[in-house]
Enzyme design. Structure first.
Site, PDB file in Angstrom:
ATOM      1  N   HIS A 257     -51.233  39.175 -29.643  1.00 49.15           N
ATOM      2  CA  HIS A 257     -52.436  39.641 -28.945  1.00 49.15           C
ATOM      3  C   HIS A 257     -53.638  39.618 -29.881  1.00 49.15           C
ATOM      4  O   HIS A 257     -54.706  39.073 -29.535  1.00 49.15           O
ATOM      5  CB  HIS A 257     -52.195  41.063 -28.429  1.00 49.15           C
ATOM      6  CG  HIS A 257     -53.339  41.658 -27.680  1.00 49.15           C
ATOM      7  ND1 HIS A 257     -53.392  41.707 -26.303  1.00 49.15           N
ATOM      8  CD2 HIS A 257     -54.486  42.251 -28.106  1.00 49.15           C
ATOM      9  CE1 HIS A 257     -54.521  42.290 -25.924  1.00 49.15           C
ATOM     10  NE2 HIS A 257     -55.205  42.634 -27.013  1.00 49.15           N
ATOM     11  N   GLU A 258     -53.486  40.183 -31.070  1.00 52.47           N
ATOM     12  CA  GLU A 258     -54.611  40.245 -32.005  1.00 52.47           C
ATOM     13  C   GLU A 258     -54.957  38.872 -32.570  1.00 52.47           C
ATOM     14  O   GLU A 258     -56.124  38.591 -32.865  1.00 52.47           O
ATOM     15  CB  GLU A 258     -54.317  41.242 -33.125  1.00 52.47           C
ATOM     16  CG  GLU A 258     -54.060  42.673 -32.654  1.00 52.47           C
ATOM     17  CD  GLU A 258     -55.142  43.222 -31.737  1.00 52.47           C
ATOM     18  OE1 GLU A 258     -56.301  42.774 -31.823  1.00 52.47           O
ATOM     19  OE2 GLU A 258     -54.826  44.108 -30.907  1.00 52.47           O
ATOM     20  N   HIS A 261     -57.462  37.316 -30.343  1.00 47.73           N
ATOM     21  CA  HIS A 261     -58.826  37.759 -30.651  1.00 47.73           C
ATOM     22  C   HIS A 261     -59.379  37.033 -31.873  1.00 47.73           C
ATOM     23  O   HIS A 261     -60.504  36.521 -31.864  1.00 47.73           O
ATOM     24  CB  HIS A 261     -58.836  39.260 -30.924  1.00 47.73           C
ATOM     25  CG  HIS A 261     -58.765  40.129 -29.703  1.00 47.73           C
ATOM     26  ND1 HIS A 261     -59.691  40.058 -28.688  1.00 47.73           N
ATOM     27  CD2 HIS A 261     -57.883  41.106 -29.360  1.00 47.73           C
ATOM     28  CE1 HIS A 261     -59.386  40.951 -27.757  1.00 47.73           C
ATOM     29  NE2 HIS A 261     -58.295  41.595 -28.141  1.00 47.73           N
ATOM     30  N   GLU A 287     -60.999  39.623 -24.405  1.00 46.90           N
ATOM     31  CA  GLU A 287     -59.683  40.069 -23.970  1.00 46.90           C
ATOM     32  C   GLU A 287     -58.919  38.959 -23.267  1.00 46.90           C
ATOM     33  O   GLU A 287     -57.689  38.903 -23.331  1.00 46.90           O
ATOM     34  CB  GLU A 287     -59.808  41.293 -23.061  1.00 46.90           C
ATOM     35  CG  GLU A 287     -58.515  42.035 -22.814  1.00 46.90           C
ATOM     36  CD  GLU A 287     -57.907  42.656 -24.073  1.00 46.90           C
ATOM     37  OE1 GLU A 287     -56.702  43.005 -24.039  1.00 46.90           O
ATOM     38  OE2 GLU A 287     -58.618  42.786 -25.091  1.00 46.90           O
TER      39      GLU A 287
END
Length: 492
Positions: A257-258, A261, A287
């Site tokens: 997930h990170e 980003h 997001e």
């Protein structure tokens, strides 16, 4: 020197200082000594005072006026638009308020973390009440008589309103609730992954996952944090994760997930560094990059087949011995309290709850003393489970502790945007699964870099997603994807 050049030179220094301030925040959440909290709060407040003074410098208004006649292309025009927008917002916020918010939200992170670890809501509520009062003051200053919540939301998702978000949620809720009920009642229920999984092995696998998504380790690093986040841009974008020995998926998918980003920030055109175009255009778009990495790619059947092999080797075998069963286990839909650990079906329902609660907090309809009771009642109504302790309830997220009111809706928007992008990406990359089964997500990352990342803030959020996906933004691609995926897993 022309007005345009003078403004760009001034902005370059402001962007550099902003990056330094962001690094202070990263340090506080990762490696800063616990006893340095008060000192760091003063340091961050001092940086915010300097930044606020620069962002409200009267010369910016003069340069903006003069630079209008010096625009040469769309990039110049967009930079002036963004700088002007920020200047108008910043000049409405008193320096005292900006500095006090920075100081208090820095202090509150440690107070929240201690309250969360001890499940002591009462120790955090006075600080939250002070933050809320400051955010209400900020919202009043920014809204200029308009909708206070919209004024805060606009800081994270320019152009969005509470009304427009509510319309999207109205599209999502009925089908998500129906899908959840169907899944929970299905006869076919995937088995959970059981066991204890050493932290060092989890982190080694997390690094492998980050590498499989093309994370540039020469411009990044990975650390541990209570609440995983990414930080930085241009040549330095860092990720964090966390480890739960009984739940390796928490670590692995937080990492992916990170990375989503950070890949966004690292993929922006390098010519935009230290300019108003040099960051992600909105939190919703940001997001979308983390969610498409984590879910549509990272939780897909081919990628989980690769992950199944890596985990089986790393941990000396698993209680699940079949790749398809492992895929189902990765995507299990279960009752749970924690938003960041939620499955794809229920995740947006968590956001809808927070959206309603924080709107009530900003409007004054709900006070902090009544927040825990309101949270627990709403959670029971929405999820059918009674909250057992504050760390699983009102204390689970750091967002309100750091003043991020208006932030939560962007998570749901990101899921909607990701649904649109995934549909277009799959059409453009028909052989993507063949790469994913080898643990190579870089074709997807490269498609996203070309269609989203490289533009930075050049293109407004809605236009960017519509141009990338080739269609108007709609919740339908996300809902169809979820219904098809979970219908197959649960044999609905």
């Amino acid at each position: 020197m022309s007005d345009f050049d003078a403004l760009m030179e001034f902005q370059r220094t402001t962007e550099a200082l902003s990056s330094v301030a962001e690094r202070l925040g990263w340090d506080q959440e990762t490696v800063m000594p616990r006893g340095a909290t008060e000192q760091r709060a003063e340091e961050i407040a001092a940086m915010e005072a300097v930044l606020h003074e620069r962002r409200t410098d009267p010369r910016i208004g003069e340069w903006l006026d003069g630079a209008e006649s010096e625009i040469e292309d769309a990039e110049d025009a967009r930079m002036l638009e963004l700088i002007g927008r920020d200047y108008r917002r910043q000049t409405r916020i008193p320096a005292r308020l900006a500095t006090e918010l920075a100081r208090l939200t820095s202090l509150s992170q440690g107070i929240w973390a201690e309250a969360r670890s001890s499940d002591d809501v009462a120790s955090f509520l006075p600080t939250l009440s002070d933050i809320l009062m400051l955010k209400r003051e900020e919202a009043a200053a920014l809204s200029d008589g308009g909708n206070a919540y919209d004024a805060l939301l606009d800081d994270y998702e320019p152009g969005a309103t509470a009304a427009s978000i509510s319309d999207i949620f109205a599209q999502l809720r009925p089908r998500l609730v129906q899908l959840r009920d169907d899944v929970m009642g299905a006869e076919n229920q995937p088995a959970p992954l059981d066991g204890q999984f050493p932290a060092e092995t989890q982190l080694r696998l997390a690094r492998q996952c980050a590498t499989s998504f093309g994370y540039d380790w020469s411009r990044g690093r990975m650390d541990l944090a209570v609440h995983p986040f990414s930080s930085g841009r241009w040549q330095d974008s860092r990720i964090t994760t966390r480890v739960v020995t009984a739940d390796p998926f928490n670590c692995l998918y937080s990492t992916i997930h990170e990375v989503g980003h950070s890949n966004y920030e690292l993929g922006i055109d390098s010519d935009y560094a230290f300019t108003a175009l040099g960051g992600g255009v909105s939190l919703g778009v940001h997001e979308s990059q983390s969610r498409i990495a984590e879910n549509q790619i990272g939780r897909s059947a081919p990628f989980t087949e690769w992950l199944f092999e890596r985990m089986s080797e790393a941990f000396g075998g698993l209680n699940i011995t079949d790749p398809q069963d492992f895929y189902a286990s990765v995507n299990r839909v279960t009752p749970g309290y924690i938003r960041t650990e939620s499955d794809e079906v229920q995740y947006n329902l968590h956001i809808m709850m927070r959206f309603d609660l924080e709107r009530d907090l900003i409007s004054g309809k709900l006070d902090t003393d009544d927040l825990e009771e309101a949270w627990n009642a709403r959670f029971l109504r929405d999820f059918g489970v009674a909250v057992d302790k504050p760390s699983n309830g009102v204390l689970q997220d750091v967002h309100w502790a750091v003043g991020l009111f208006g932030y939560f809706p962007t998570y749901a928007l990101g899921n909607v945007y990701a649904g649109c992008l995934n549909k277009a990406m799959r059409a453009a990359l028909p052989d993507l699964d063949a790469s994913l089964i080898q643990g190579d997500a870089t074709p997807a990352v490269e498609w996203l870099r070309e269609n989203v990342h490289r533009h930075g803030s050049l293109i407004p959020p809605v236009k960017l997603i519509e141009e990338a996906s080739g269609a108007e933004i709609s919740a339908e691609p996300l809902l169809s994807y979820l219904e098809e995926k979970f219908g197959a897993i649960y044999a609905l």
